[in-house]
Design an enzyme around this catalytic site. Structure first.
Site, PDB file in Angstrom:
ATOM      1  N   HIS A   1       9.284 -42.211  35.771  1.00 20.29           N
ATOM      2  CA  HIS A   1       7.849 -42.086  36.078  1.00 20.29           C
ATOM      3  C   HIS A   1       7.579 -40.847  36.930  1.00 20.29           C
ATOM      4  O   HIS A   1       8.276 -40.615  37.928  1.00 20.29           O
ATOM      5  CB  HIS A   1       7.385 -43.347  36.825  1.00 20.29           C
TER       6      HIS A   1
HETATM    7 CA    CA Z   1       7.859 -39.662  32.506  1.00 24.71          CA
END
Ligand code: CA
Ligand code: TV7
Ligand code: ZN
Length: 387
Positions: free
Chosen positions: A179
């Site tokens: 992320h």
């Molecule tokens: Ca990513």
């Protein structure tokens, strides 16, 4: 060797400083800056350097890095060495540890990859280039006052801050398997940057544990950042066709709804199959199709590296994606050029496209129904922007 023909009226710039390749995080650490040496060797061996403007980049200045990071944190990075670190009381505060160790030249390393990203951003701002590439950048986890996930300074945030001087809206797309939390957090409360990350999400068992579909910006609808953070949380084992389909289903309406004037693309190579830290089953061509899709939107693009822990595949991927940016990918021979200095690293097959999904390292846990629910969830968020 004739090299590759440069398309007219369209400039790709390649920003690099080979000094970054020489730093060592430590023996068993997965981040290997020398993967950039391998990458550049393939780019040159294929003759792509003749089709781009090459820039030797400088280190970012302290003042430039202070546009995002605090003076205290930059002081610390500048001062700390492997020899004095045991006397340093704030190692924990700055999140120094196994993931983000203190190594020789740490400050030089961080300021070099950051300087390359700033140079690339400025080439887009003054329209001297349409696509600006920095494979040493893309370190998306670094925070204002702390290191995180192998990242010390956040070159992406600093580059986007440069773009915002000239561009009204920046779309950030992140296809690293992790992320893009640092970039998301930095622009959480603004509508001038939309962040979109595709990643493996498992709150308790996969770093950094953030980025569920429901995390879309500040809860308060009056905050301009509301609905401008988008997350595409995936399970293990996603495969080529599904990933490229999902990418297009999501990126196209994001561009339509948000109308960015420039795109920043983080191309982390750890979303490939067979990555030492990753858990997807993507092949090099599929990852590249995402880059190609973004390129065909005909907006200026800043292209960064990021993760990628199987160096030979990182080099293959980023060399191939360089060719996609230039528009010469069809001209590349699948067989790696025989004069590549480190050819032995690519043995025994010596191909640009080794099979990375065949051995089925990870079972695909992403059902069609799940993928549709992601598309629907993102489209719902985008509907808020139209009103
Ligand atoms: Ca990513
Ligand atoms: C952008 N995964 C960065 C991705 C950062 C991932 C992590 C390691 C790791 C670190 C090592 C090491 C490792 C084999 C893998 C919760 C922990 C578990 C440290 C050992 N081997 C990017 C960061 C992630 C360091 N961190 O997005 C030295 O794996 O999961 C964690 C955190 C605590 C710390 N320990 C790991 O790709 C560039 N680290 C071997 C030696
Ligand atoms: Zn990663």
């Amino acid at each position: 060797k004739n090299g590759i023909v440069r398309p007219k009226g369209y400039t790709v710039s390649f920003h690099a400083n080979s000094s970054v390749e020489k730093f060592h995080f430590g023996q068993s650490h997965p981040m290997k800056p020398w993967r950039l040496t391998l990458t550049k060797q393939l780019v040159m061996a294929y003759g792509m350097h003749t089709a781009m403007d090459l820039y030797l980049t400088r280190a970012a200045t302290r003042e430039e890095m202070a546009e995002f990071h605090t003076e205290d944190y930059l002081d610390f990075l500048k001062r700390v060495t492997p020899n004095n670190m045991l006397l340093e009381p704030r190692l924990a505060q700055y999140n120094i540890g196994d993931d983000c160790p203190i190594f020789d030249g740490l400050y030089d390393y961080a300021s070099l990859y950051t300087g390359a990203s700033l140079d690339a951003a400025r080439k887009l701002c003054n329209e001297q280039s349409q696509v600006a590439i920095n494979w040493s950048g893309g370190l998306h986890h670094a925070k204002k006052t702390e290191a995180s996930g192998f990242c010390y300074t956040n070159d992406i945030v600093l580059a986007i801050l440069q773009l915002l001087r000239y561009h009204p809206r920046v779309l950030y797309i992140d296809i690293d398997v992790h992320h893009g939390d640092g970039v998301e957090q930095a622009f959480w409360s603004t509508d001038r940057v939309m962040t979109l990350s595709f990643h493996k999400y498992d709150k308790d068992n996969f770093f950094p544990g953030t980025g569920p579909l429901s995390s879309t910006g500040p809860e308060n609808p009056l905050n301009p950042g509301a609905h401008h953070a988008l997350n595409v949380p995936l399970h293990d084992g996603i495969e080529d066709e599904d990933y490229v389909w999902l990418f297009k289903q999501i990126v196209e309406p994001c561009v339509g709804a948000y109308q960015p004037s420039v795109i920043v693309l983080q191309c982390g190579a750890d979303s490939l199959g067979c990555d030492r830290l990753g858990c997807f089953n993507l092949n090099i061509r599929a990852h590249g199709r995402c880059v190609d899709f973004v390129k065909r939107l005909n907006l200026p693009i800043l292209v960064f590296g990021g993760g990628g822990y199987t160096p030979r595949n990182v080099a293959r991927l980023w060399a191939y994606e360089t060719s996609i940016c230039i528009g010469c990918s069809e001209q590349l021979d699948e067989k790696l050029p025989a004069h590549t200095p480190a050819l032995a690293h690519f043995a025994p097959d010596n191909t640009l496209f080794p099979p990375l999904s065949e051995h089925g390292r990870f079972e695909n846990k992403n059902s069609r129904q799940y993928l549709w629910s992601l598309v629907e969830g993102i489209h719902k968020q985008l509907a808020y922007l139209e009103s």
